[in-house]
Design an enzyme around this catalytic site. Structure first.
Site, mmCIF file in Angstrom:
data_model
loop_
_atom_site.group_PDB
_atom_site.id
_atom_site.type_symbol
_atom_site.label_atom_id
_atom_site.label_comp_id
_atom_site.label_asym_id
_atom_site.label_seq_id
_atom_site.Cartn_x
_atom_site.Cartn_y
_atom_site.Cartn_z
ATOM 1 C CD GLU A 70 -1.439 1.711 3.150
ATOM 2 O OE1 GLU A 70 -0.798 2.389 2.908
ATOM 3 O OE2 GLU A 70 -1.971 0.758 3.503
ATOM 4 C CD GLU A 109 7.370 4.322 1.282
ATOM 5 O OE1 GLU A 109 7.115 3.798 2.696
ATOM 6 O OE2 GLU A 109 7.975 5.018 2.060
HETATM 7 ZN ZN LIG Z 1 1.529 3.068 6.792
#
Ligand SMILES: [Zn+2]
Length: 972
Positions: A67, A142
């Site tokens: 995401e 990330e």
């Molecule tokens: Zn998050």
């Protein structure tokens, strides 16, 4: 709309959904198999959402990391961070992405057509053509990566999601919530952690991460949602042409399986870390959790939301009360959660003892048995149904667009059954049905079937353990050390190289060509109009009634405000208690449970709160008011006043047992909010060292207030008399006719009759003479470091620039956007690995920088201190400046609900803020130049020079850096 004209889509369902004033269409894109839902209506606040069913198979957080990662550049938008570029320069009213236990969604909202289209384009490109396949750095940034600057350094993990989840796993409530979900559904995706367990995240391989994308991010596995007033035919054609037609439908195995019911109740025992000084006694969480049908059964879902209110959530609710009466826990929580395929109902006792488990379970059973036999409280049922119906009809989700909330609700059925996409949007008929069935044994039968005769249940116990955080930290260090020791020097060299390559990637400038790909609005797209203020001064005798004349669809929003200027310092924090007591103790005609239900059966609720208003032209002029708020249909306003009078004039404050319950709950809730919103707590505390508004807020709801509540809770027997007498004094001091101001939001029709009601209320207010005092501000730069058992820090730095001779300008709002998405974003989040960072500069001159879920402390302060230099050297071309200006205006132009318009107008009134001031600020924003921004370096430097900091963080980290603080102490 005529779907037949667009042969690329097949129309599967079409219906008028009167409850939400929309026409609903369910379509299928023929070639790719994409599911599409349209909700057509007049709402200008348009919403787009694309979601995928993403059931995780393990707790590596792959869905969550993905995401984050798809938003780090895509085919048509080849930037490192197009998402941030978008936020900076868009008029969006919502833009975010969310990972759930079974789905991942990418929603956006905007009132501007072009902006809406731009955001839709970037999001579709991100999910279908992300750069993750070309750039491993995205995954390393990330998700997780080894960090090794120099060969001799200790090896560490870093990564945005890794740190985010370390923060999430620091809170015992989150540990419990996860354990409950996992315990009930061990053989399904709900049995693992979709967000990622910090212990498991480093097991995720880059190749598995890519595999997850290719498997699930296909149109055949997608859910596309369009809501609002727009040319939907054009959107459908565009989506087909640009994205969907490039795919062929394929079978994707992502159905969420049902967990077969257990044959016997399961038990799970876990530990959570507490700080060295926190008690291990009376700090256990006991929970009983039971699975209730499935979320396709909307009637059952609504009925159980009502049961949650009746049995557990409302004050005096029988399950809660039975546990409190036997002193099993000091705070009873729980919920009914229907955001997953198999909803479940939980009862949680916080601050309990582990040996109380058997009695906890027996008492729940006894209480439910009794209710199922003798019948449920009909008034409570009526109150539960009415409060849900009121909320559904009002559809006021504060700053969240209505269409977004509907867009999330539809997944409660759509994700599990393609044929039933709309059922959760049609609730009015269910409320009627439940009202009919209520007296006929319906709820009693539900209790029997789902809560008593149901073994698909779990008992989850979470016990505190001192030193657990440190032990885990140490185990991790040793693991990393051992791993490093196993590497050859060549492999270590490779890790160092990779670390540097990631830094280079993060520090690399975006190419100007890539930046230009991001579609952008023009300055002319921005309206020159400022926010409107709705204030008409009216009087009842000498009482000011501020009428906010706005169309409210028949609802009156009432706030009675009482000036607390006569309250002396030593009583001020007790107002924070008073607001939690009024409405929650017995009155002349009602027990507190009855009182609450009587109110909720007839209105949208009555609540008390404290509000501080700062004069925007004079920071020494503040007003601290005690507010009594209510919302109700116009016809119910006389009832509202009669209940407010009941509360203000007949409350039985001297109820020891009840007062203790309220204090214990306050303590528990403060512990939760101070720790989980650590950035707000640290920021407020830092500002309270010098600002009147923040000082007051800290006294009645911040760390200072917690200290008082903690003392009272621990010494209740000795201090209760004193507390009673203080509360009584406050009643006399505050609720006087000369202190009253009324703020009322309604149209002309709703105003009728209100003056007589106010006059009536005034007659009952206190008039006996009382001693007057005033709040004395104790301002000192305390620079505190607060220790917690958490694994992350919240680092705040603050100051006042008016104090240093500077003045507020609208350009500071632009600066906030620049810092949030440029300097602080890059240094604190991208490179530092913190989950977030914020800044703010107020008209009063108060300014702050703060980090959120931050692995660092000292380094963050260093980055803060270098902010002025960044600002002075700030460069931007016309395009870039325009982008920041649009992003700034979008924060100002959030569409407001009637109640928000009223509240904003009230703030403007006491803040002495005029429409002209608002326009001036807008002009300052619209006309700002690069030089205007550069000049703000002085303002931020003036703030930094005051050397005011406050940090809430892990005890180890605070101790390590204790020379930075004047005082180091435990948060709890
Ligand atoms: Zn998050």
């Amino acid at each position: 709309m005529q779907i037949e004209k667009i042969p690329e889509y097949e129309l599967l369902q079409e219906e008028m959904i009167a409850d939400i004033h929309s026409r609903g269409y369910l379509l299928k894109h023929r070639k790719s198999g994409a599911r599409v839902m349209l909700l057509e209506n007049d709402d200008e606040n348009k919403v787009f959402n694309i979601a995928f069913r993403t059931p995780p198979a393990d707790s590596t957080g792959v869905a969550h990391i993905l995401e984050h990662s798809v938003l780090c550049g895509s085919k048509h938008f080849p930037l490192k961070d197009p998402f941030v570029e978008l936020v900076k320069g868009s008029l969006n009213t919502f833009l975010n992405a969310m990972t759930y236990p079974d789905k991942t969604m990418y929603p956006e909202a905007s009132c501007n057509d072009q902006d809406f289209q731009n955001l839709m384009h970037v999001y579709l490109d991100a999910v279908f053509f992300p750069n993750i396949y070309e750039k491993e750095e995205i995954f390393r940034q990330e998700g997780w990566s080894y960090q090794l600057e120099n060969p001799e350094d200790p090896l560490r993990y870093n990564g945005v999601v890794y740190n985010e989840m370390k923060g999430a796993f620091s809170s015992p409530e989150e540990v419990l919530d996860r354990a409950i979900l996992n315990s009930l559904f061990p053989d399904t995706p709900y049995g693992v952690e979709s967000g990622g367990d910090p212990a498991d995240i480093p097991n995720l391989k880059y190749s598995e991460f890519l595999g997850f994308h290719s498997r699930y991010y296909h149109p055949s596995n997608s859910y596309i949602y369009l809501y609002g007033k727009m040319d939907m035919e054009e959107k459908l054609r565009w989506m087909d042409r640009e994205y969907l037609s490039k795919y062929d439908a394929m079978p994707v195995t992502s159905q969420i399986p049902k967990q077969p019911a257990f044959s016997q109740v399961k038990e799970v025992v876990l530990e959570y870390p507490v700080a060295e000084n926190e008690p291990e006694e009376e700090n256990t969480y006991l929970s009983y959790n039971v699975v209730v049908g499935d979320s396709l059964d909307v009637e059952l879902c609504v009925a159980f939301s009502v049961l949650d209110y009746v049995l557990l959530s409302a004050p005096g609710a029988p399950l809660k009360q039975a546990l409190l009466d036997e002193k099993i826990g000091k705070d009873i929580m729980g919920s009914y959660d229907d955001g997953i395929y198999q909803p479940f109902f939980s009862v949680i006792a916080k601050n309990a003892r582990p040996e109380q488990k058997d009695r906890f379970l027996a008492l729940i059973r006894e209480t439910l048995e009794k209710i199922s036999q003798t019948g449920i409280d009909q008034k409570a049922v009526a109150a539960g149904i009415n409060s849900m119906e009121f909320r559904f009809r009002e559809a006021d989700y504060a700053s969240y667009p209505k269409g977004l909330m509907y867009g999330i609700d539809v997944f409660d059925s759509w994700l599990y059954d393609d044929e039933k996409p709309f059922v959760h949007l049609e609730q009015l008929k269910i409320f009627e049905l439940l009202k009919e069935k209520a007296g006929q044994g319906y709820f009693e039968a539900l209790i029997r079937t789902y809560l008593l005769d149901n073994t698909h249940a779990s008992v989850v116990i979470v016990n505190p353990k001192r030193g657990l955080a440190a032990a885990r930290e140490k185990a991790l260090e040793e693991k990393l050390e051992a791993y490093k020791a196993s590497l050859t020097s060549a492999e270590i060299e490779e890790l160092v190289k990779k670390t540097h390559r990631l830094t280079e990637y993060q520090e690399g400038e975006e190419s100007p060509e890539a930046l230009k790909c991001i579609p952008m609005l023009k300055r002319s797209d921005i309206s020159r109009e400022g926010t409107k203020i709705y204030n008409t001064e009216k009087y009842v005798g000498d009482t000011l009634v501020l009428h906010h004349n706005i169309y409210t669809n028949g609802i009156g929003y009432l706030t009675l405000l009482f000036d607390t200027k006569d309250v002396p310092s030593h009583l001020v924090p007790y107002m924070g208690i008073l607001k939690s007591v009024l409405g929650f103790v017995d009155t002349e005609h009602y027990s507190y449970g009855e009182l609450f239900n009587e109110i909720n059966a007839n209105t949208g609720g009555i609540s008390c709160g404290l509000q501080v208003f700062g004069n925007t032209k004079d920071r020494y002029d503040t007003k601290n008011m005690f507010g009594v708020r209510s919302k109700a249909l116009y016809s119910k306003l006389p009832f509202v006043f009669s209940m407010i009078e009941e509360i203000l004039f007949t409350s039985r404050l001297r109820d020891e047992k009840r007062l203790y319950e309220i204090i214990a709950k306050l303590k528990s809730r403060l512990q939760m909010s101070l720790a989980s919103a650590g950035h707000s707590s640290a920021m407020l505390r830092a500002i309270s060292y010098f600002s009147r508004t923040a000082y007051f807020q800290d006294q009645i709801g911040g760390i200072a207030f917690y200290d008082l509540i903690d003392t009272i809770e621990k010494n209740f027997e000795q201090v209760k008399e004193d507390v009673f007498s203080k509360l009584e004094q406050l009643m006399q001091m505050i609720f006087r006719p000369e202190h009253l101001v009324v703020s009322y939001t309604a149209d002309e029709a709703g105003y009728e009759g209100i003056e007589a009601l106010i006059a009536g209320l005034k007659e009952g207010l206190y008039t006996q003479p009382v001693e007057k005092g005033a709040l004395k501000y104790d301002f000192r730069p305390k620079n505190e470091g607060f220790k917690t058992s958490g694994q992350v820090q919240y680092v705040a730095s603050a100051g006042n620039f008016e104090e240093a001779g500077y003045h507020y300008t609208g350009a500071l709002r632009i600066l906030k956007v620049i810092l949030s998405y440029e300097y602080l974003w890059t240094n604190i989040r991208v490179k530092g690995g913190a989950y977030g960072c914020m800044s703010g500069f107020r008209r009063s001159g108060d300014g702050f920088l703060v980090s959120y879920r931050d692995p660092h402390l000292k380094n963050t302060l260093k980055i803060f201190s270098e902010t002025p230099a960044f600002i002075r050297s700030f460069q931007a071309d016309e395009r870039e400046m325009t982008k920041y200006i649009i992003g700034t205006i979008s924060e100002l132009d959030v569409p407001m609900n009637p109640s928000t318009k009223g509240a904003m107008s009230l703030n403007a009134y006491f803040g002495k803020l005029t429409e002209e001031d608002i326009l001036t600020e807008r002009e300052e924003i619209l006309n700002a130049s690069v030089e205007d921004i550069q000049r703000l370096g002085d303002i931020v430097e003036a703030i930094m020079n005051q050397n005011i900091i406050c940090v809430i963080g892990g005890e180890g980290k605070i101790e390590e850096n204790k020379e930075l603080f004047k005082e180091v102490k435990p948060l709890f």
